[in-house]
Design an enzyme around this catalytic site. Structure first.
Site, PDB file in Angstrom:
ATOM      1  N   LYS A   1     -10.999  -4.277  -3.793  1.00 45.70           N
ATOM      2  CA  LYS A   1     -11.897  -3.127  -3.865  1.00 45.70           C
ATOM      3  C   LYS A   1     -11.239  -1.985  -4.620  1.00 45.70           C
ATOM      4  CE  LYS A   1     -12.635  -3.577   0.724  1.00 45.70           C
ATOM      5  NZ  LYS A   1     -13.001  -3.216   2.096  1.00 45.70           N
TER       6      LYS A   1
ATOM      7  N   LYS B   1       0.820  -1.217   0.000  1.00 42.65           N
ATOM      8  CA  LYS B   1       0.000   0.000   0.000  1.00 42.65           C
ATOM      9  C   LYS B   1       0.852   1.263   0.000  1.00 42.65           C
ATOM     10  CE  LYS B   1      -4.440  -1.429   1.873  1.00 42.65           C
ATOM     11  NZ  LYS B   1      -5.401  -1.312   2.962  1.00 42.65           N
TER      12      LYS B   1
ATOM     13  N   LYS C   1      -5.246 -10.622  -6.625  1.00 41.74           N
ATOM     14  CA  LYS C   1      -6.417 -10.833  -5.767  1.00 41.74           C
ATOM     15  C   LYS C   1      -7.538  -9.875  -6.180  1.00 41.74           C
ATOM     16  CE  LYS C   1      -6.648  -8.832  -1.991  1.00 41.74           C
ATOM     17  NZ  LYS C   1      -6.690  -8.118  -0.739  1.00 41.74           N
TER      18      LYS C   1
HETATM   19  P1  TYM Z   1     -10.733  -5.742   3.989  1.00 46.54           P
HETATM   20  O1  TYM Z   1     -11.749  -4.682   4.184  1.00 46.54           O
HETATM   21  O2  TYM Z   1      -9.649  -5.499   2.983  1.00 46.54           O
HETATM   22  O3  TYM Z   1     -11.406  -7.103   3.574  1.00 46.54           O
HETATM   23  C1  TYM Z   1     -12.459  -7.639   4.351  1.00 46.54           C
HETATM   24  C2  TYM Z   1     -12.410  -9.142   4.385  1.00 46.54           C
HETATM   25  O4  TYM Z   1     -12.539  -9.689   3.073  1.00 46.54           O
HETATM   26  C3  TYM Z   1     -11.476 -10.590   2.793  1.00 46.54           C
HETATM   27  N1  TYM Z   1     -11.135 -10.459   1.362  1.00 46.54           N
HETATM   28  C4  TYM Z   1     -11.033 -11.504   0.526  1.00 46.54           C
HETATM   29  N2  TYM Z   1     -11.209 -12.825   0.715  1.00 46.54           N
HETATM   30  C5  TYM Z   1     -11.037 -13.631  -0.362  1.00 46.54           C
HETATM   31  N3  TYM Z   1     -10.689 -13.172  -1.597  1.00 46.54           N
HETATM   32  C6  TYM Z   1     -10.511 -11.863  -1.839  1.00 46.54           C
HETATM   33  N4  TYM Z   1     -10.192 -11.423  -3.044  1.00 46.54           N
HETATM   34  C7  TYM Z   1     -10.683 -10.951  -0.742  1.00 46.54           C
HETATM   35  N5  TYM Z   1     -10.593  -9.606  -0.598  1.00 46.54           N
HETATM   36  C8  TYM Z   1     -10.887  -9.329   0.700  1.00 46.54           C
HETATM   37  C9  TYM Z   1     -10.331 -10.099   3.677  1.00 46.54           C
HETATM   38  O5  TYM Z   1      -9.385 -11.102   3.914  1.00 46.54           O
HETATM   39  C10 TYM Z   1     -11.076  -9.688   4.933  1.00 46.54           C
HETATM   40  O6  TYM Z   1     -11.334 -10.802   5.754  1.00 46.54           O
HETATM   41  N6  TYM Z   1      -7.661  -5.235   7.829  1.00 46.54           N
HETATM   42  C11 TYM Z   1      -8.944  -5.731   7.432  1.00 46.54           C
HETATM   43  C12 TYM Z   1     -10.107  -5.180   8.252  1.00 46.54           C
HETATM   44  C13 TYM Z   1      -9.978  -5.329   9.730  1.00 46.54           C
HETATM   45  C14 TYM Z   1     -10.153  -6.511  10.464  1.00 46.54           C
HETATM   46  C15 TYM Z   1      -9.991  -6.143  11.842  1.00 46.54           C
HETATM   47  C16 TYM Z   1     -10.413  -7.827  10.098  1.00 46.54           C
HETATM   48  C17 TYM Z   1      -9.725  -4.335  10.618  1.00 46.54           C
HETATM   49  N7  TYM Z   1      -9.741  -4.805  11.888  1.00 46.54           N
HETATM   50  C18 TYM Z   1     -10.078  -7.091  12.833  1.00 46.54           C
HETATM   51  C19 TYM Z   1     -10.504  -8.778  11.122  1.00 46.54           C
HETATM   52  C20 TYM Z   1     -10.340  -8.403  12.475  1.00 46.54           C
HETATM   53  C21 TYM Z   1      -9.179  -5.376   5.996  1.00 46.54           C
HETATM   54  O7  TYM Z   1      -8.669  -4.406   5.499  1.00 46.54           O
HETATM   55  O8  TYM Z   1     -10.087  -6.148   5.388  1.00 46.54           O
END
Ligand code: TYM
Length: 349
Positions: free
Chosen positions: A217, A133, A214
């Protein structure tokens, strides 16, 4: 298939009150549009945990500030509500889960500060998500670097035993364990050490336009056909699926297929619940058109009811806000208990 939630025996932390049941915590950032990867890697497995554990799901709006150039205050506030509505639309029952917005429970920021103080900088620089990032940015805020300590605070505040996430978040959960263990070493047993729960299938959904990256978003914003967003209309979904990258051959056997075809096969498998042997047999000699058509049907069958529920939930904003504020009140009570342990351990008056 979702892995079983690990048993509390995998949780170390003598002297820390062990949750009587498994405690599950996870979250999604309210940035961009949630897509099929978010659904399969996260939301779908969250729904599967709600009957077997105490479950807490958060919309992590503070994390969205780590790229401040991308923040529009009006959009962020609206997105947070939309993401919460998608949690409910995906099947989370507000009577069984706490569903709230991260910034509504101030203890998240408070604990993040304390954890920052015990986190070696080297651990933060090692995070692959920070590397990717920060790479293309001229200016990188310190929040982007300390992002994982805020995530650790989210998880540790609730004595979480299990964190259901997609594959890309595994490293952050490992980091959380390391930070918790370091704090426990320095100040005495305070935190439960959590485990990541990553589904066997759907943990890493790849881009439809490029199966080597991957589904994300941020890429979806500039690349039509990269992702299937949960709120996309039928025509857009159809276009994305039917134009997904394959190759010039006809090989639909998972073992030997090209990455784009493998992505389509595994999406089909996870959406139908069929194992790969069945999927292989079904599409043998059928060609890519048949696979895409069948996948399109499954995607629409998943998205349509979700979109209908979403529209109903967003149509009752007062109801949604009530769920969020009631959950935040209950989350705050729990978070306060952990923060008191942290205060006692560290000597904060
Ligand atoms: P974020 O918002 O990027 O993504 C949310 C969740 O979706 C999963 N994910 C995917 N799984 C499979 N294939 C994909 N292409 C894909 N893209 C996204 C991510 O693995 C995630 O589970 N840091 C985290 C948010 C967060 C969080 C937390 C998660 C903040 N605090 C505490 C768990 C516990 C994030 O940016 O997820």
């Amino acid at each position: 298939m979702t892995q079983a939630v690990p048993t509390p025996s995998s949780v170390t932390g003598q002297g820390v009150p062990h949750p009587a049941r498994q405690r599950v915590f996870s979250g999604v950032q309210p940035t961009g549009d949630l897509h099929l990867g978010t659904y399969l890697g996260a939301l779908k497995q969250w729904v599967a945990t709600q009957d077997e554990a105490e479950t807490i799901f958060c919309v992590v709006d503070l994390h969205a500030l780590t790229v401040p150039e991308a923040v529009d205050p009006v959009v962020l506030r609206e997105k947070s509500l939309e993401v919460a509505a998608l949690y409910l639309a995906a099947g989370l029952d507000p009577e069984k889960n706490l569903i709230f917005i991260q910034s509504h429970v101030r203890e998240h920021s408070e604990l993040a500060w304390v954890l920052n103080c015990v986190t070696p900088l080297g651990w933060l620089y090692r995070m692959t998500q920070f590397k990717s990032k920060s790479e293309a940015r001229e200016s990188v805020g310190s929040g982007l670097l300390t992002y994982p300590t805020l995530m650790a605070a989210d998880i540790l505040l609730y004595d979480t035993t299990s964190v259901p996430v997609g594959d890309d978040q595994r490293q952050h959960v490992e980091f959380t364990r390391d930070v918790a263990a370091r704090f426990n070493n320095l100040f005495g047993e305070t935190f439960v050490l959590p485990n990541a729960t990553v589904p066997e299938e759907g943990a890493r959904v790849m881009g439809l336009d490029d199966p080597m990256v991957k589904m994300s978003k941020s890429l979806a914003v500039t690349r039509p056909g990269h992702a299937i967003n949960l709120l996309d209309d039928e025509k857009t979904v159809q276009k994305a699926v039917m134009s997904a990258v394959t190759d010039s051959g006809r090989d639909t056997r998972f073992e030997t297929a090209s990455p784009g075809v493998q992505n389509l096969l595994s999406l089909y498998g996870v959406l139908t619940g069929e194992d790969m042997a069945h999927v292989d047999a079904k599409f043998d000699e059928q060609g890519y058109g048949a696979l895409k058509k069948a996948l399109l049907g499954e995607v629409l069958a998943t998205l349509k009811p979700l979109q209908t529920r979403y529209a109903e939930i967003m149509g009752d904003r007062a109801g949604l806000e009530h769920i969020l504020s009631r959950s935040a009140d209950r989350a705050r009570e729990r978070a306060a208990v952990t923060m008191q342990r942290v205060r006692d351990a560290t000597g904060l008056a």
